[in-house]
Design an enzyme around this catalytic site. Structure first.
Site, PDB file in Angstrom:
ATOM      1  CG  HIS A 225      -2.085   0.885   1.302  1.00 34.68           C
ATOM      2  ND1 HIS A 225      -2.337   1.854   2.235  1.00 34.68           N
ATOM      3  CD2 HIS A 225      -2.986   1.020   0.280  1.00 34.68           C
ATOM      4  CE1 HIS A 225      -3.342   2.503   1.824  1.00 34.68           C
ATOM      5  NE2 HIS A 225      -3.784   2.238   0.799  1.00 34.68           N
ATOM      6  CE  LYS A 227      -1.197   4.905  -1.535  1.00 37.04           C
ATOM      7  NZ  LYS A 227      -1.812   4.394  -0.469  1.00 37.04           N
ATOM      8  CG  ASP A 232      18.825  12.234  -9.788  1.00 36.57           C
ATOM      9  OD1 ASP A 232      18.684  11.434 -10.386  1.00 36.57           O
ATOM     10  OD2 ASP A 232      18.735  13.497 -10.250  1.00 36.57           O
ATOM     11  CG  HIS A 404      -7.717   8.388  -0.035  1.00 34.82           C
ATOM     12  ND1 HIS A 404      -6.226   8.285  -0.412  1.00 34.82           N
ATOM     13  CD2 HIS A 404      -7.869   7.274   0.197  1.00 34.82           C
ATOM     14  CE1 HIS A 404      -6.159   6.971  -0.649  1.00 34.82           C
ATOM     15  NE2 HIS A 404      -7.005   6.607  -0.345  1.00 34.82           N
ATOM     16  CE  LYS A 406      -3.779   6.638   2.741  1.00 34.02           C
ATOM     17  NZ  LYS A 406      -5.454   6.397   2.785  1.00 34.02           N
ATOM     18  CG  ASP A 411       1.489  16.961  22.990  1.00 31.64           C
ATOM     19  OD1 ASP A 411       0.139  17.017  23.286  1.00 31.64           O
ATOM     20  OD2 ASP A 411       2.180  16.371  23.940  1.00 31.64           O
TER      21      ASP A 411
END
Length: 484
Positions: A225, A227, A232, A404, A406, A411
């Protein structure tokens, strides 16, 4: 022949079926218990297998828990770890206020995920797919040595085609392009779409090909899952945005609302390490084989001003680093815990951490979509709202589109962004990656975005009275959510 007729009598058939069913339940129960899954998941599987002897067995074979084994590229990790070991003490001194709790969280992440504390020399929060794809296009365009991409969903649509064509141009210029996609999440990515990219000299691999016959037991239920984009070895990206029109507001008016992070500096080497290990695993290469261009893949970089750390987790690591990091951060909270997640199906420990924080006076707020892309998951999430609200947690539903993002803000000095949802699948089944920042930089960016997103959300009100059918559905959702 009388004894045969006796064996085939109705009473004897019932007896043999009863004995067979009992033996079946005993065998599958031992099998499931040996997997040592979460108690609710174990109970769910036991009930389904007992109720559906044949169908349940087939489902468990393809979707049930498995013990995954993957070797790390030890030379690669030790190579980078030796370079940062001398600077760890300096990094700790830079961590805000010398807070011991921050050190403890960093130590936990290092112990469970095997990634040491590092730094970023620069970072940029990218809000929305359009801004993310613009930043990605710029990074790919300026790449001179390599472009590495790993995505759960890569669609052959307008957005995916634009990125593919850009990768083709870079490959023709002699830049090494490596594209790793999840075989299930990117199942629409066919040979015809990939042929021009391959003809240009790029390499493409599929993570956990789900075709029956490739493995003794197909790993349908364990996906990457992640991404990740690295150019470079200098610039890295991770977050929630997949390569698809559904997350590009320039193409789809009600595109998913998401965030991504662009980073520069030493921490990029660790994103690179994650990619290279996944790449070697997908191609079934020996972990000890390092590329000849390792110096270009992992360039020497000085310390930056932003303490940051990579966290990974997956079914190959029983320590569940991302799950533990979220819980440790919540437990360390003094005054706020702001969580954004599209899929909210917490474990009992995670639910207790959130409610305990609220009950001890911490400002706990949770932002979820009003309607996710799964009716079942939406209902499962709502089944927890009343308990959260009773304990003082403020729950908000994002109204504008499918949320979508996450992220977790704790704090003023801890912040997490990445690919992991706050649910069972991300914590225990998927291969995930997150970045955790220590200090006000990432924390402040995510806090401001959380407050901005609240402008498009509505706070959920406590509902003490429910219809019986709703209570029944909530109970079923709680019981079966670990099977997702």
């Amino acid at each position: 022949m009388d004894w045969i007729a006796s064996l085939l009598s109705q009473e004897h058939v019932k007896l043999w079926l009863s004995v067979g069913w009992t033996l079946y339940v005993i065998v599958v129960s031992v099998w499931i218990l040996l997997q040592r899954s979460q108690p609710v998941a174990t109970l769910s599987w036991l009930l389904s297998m007992a109720a559906l002897p044949v169908v349940g067995l087939v489902i468990y074979y393809f979707l049930g828990p498995q013990r995954m084994k993957r070797q790390r590229i030890k030379r690669l990790r030790s190579r980078k770890r030796s370079k940062v070991r001398a600077s760890i003490q300096r990094l700790r001194e830079r961590m805000p206020h010398g807070d011991a709790r921050l050190h403890q969280v960093a130590q936990l992440v290092a112990a469970t995920s095997d990634f040491p504390l590092s730094t970023a020399s620069g970072m940029q929060l990218l809000v929305g797919g359009a801004a993310t794809f613009d930043a990605i296009a710029q990074a790919v365009t300026t790449a001179r040595h390599h472009v590495h991409l790993e995505y759960y969903i890569y669609e052959p649509d307008q957005t995916g085609t634009a990125l593919r064509d850009l990768l083709i141009d870079k490959a023709r210029q002699g830049v090494q392009v490596r594209l790793l996609v999840d075989a299930l999440g990117s199942k629409k990515l066919g040979r015809q779409f990939l042929k021009p990219l391959l003809d240009a000299g790029a390499e493409v691999a599929r993570f956990h090909d789900s075709k029956v016959g490739r493995r003794l037991r197909p790993v349908v239920n364990f996906r990457t899952h992640r991404k990740i984009l690295v150019c470079d070895g200098q610039v890295g990206f991770t977050g929630g945005v997949n390569v698809t029109d559904e997350e590009n507001e320039r193409i789809v008016a009600n595109a998913y609302h998401d965030v991504h992070l662009r980073v520069e500096g030493a921490v990029v080497n660790w994103l690179q390490t994650v990619f290279m290990e996944d790449w070697a695993y997908a191609l079934e290469k020996k972990p000890g084989q390092l590329p000849a261009d390792i110096e270009e893949l992992l360039p020497e970089q000085g310390d930056g001003d932003i303490p940051m750390q990579v966290i990974t987790s997956g079914p190959d690591n029983s320590l569940q680093a991302i799950y533990r990091a979220h819980l440790a951060a919540i437990h360390a909270a003094d005054h706020r815990v702001w969580l954004t997640t599209p899929y909210f199906v917490p474990t009992e420990a995670a639910l207790a951490a959130l409610t305990n924080a609220s009950l001890r006076g911490v400002d706990v707020q949770i932002l979820v979509p009003k309607k996710s892309d799964s009716i079942f998951v939406t209902a499962a999430a709502r089944s927890y709202f009343d308990e959260l609200i009773r304990c003082g947690v403020r729950v908000h539903e994002f109204q504008a589109s499918m949320l979508h993002s996450k992220t977790l803000v704790v704090d003023d000095n801890i912040a997490i962004i990445g690919t992991a949802n706050f649910d069972y699948r991300s914590f225990f089944l998927n291969y995930e990656v997150c970045l955790i920042g220590y200090g006000p930089q990432l924390n402040g960016e995510l806090a401001r975005q959380f407050e901005q997103d609240l402008g498009s959300a509505q706070m959920v009100q406590y509902k003490s009275e429910k219809r019986f059918s709703r209570r029944l559905f909530d109970s079923v959702a709680r019981l079966t959510s670990p099977l997702l």
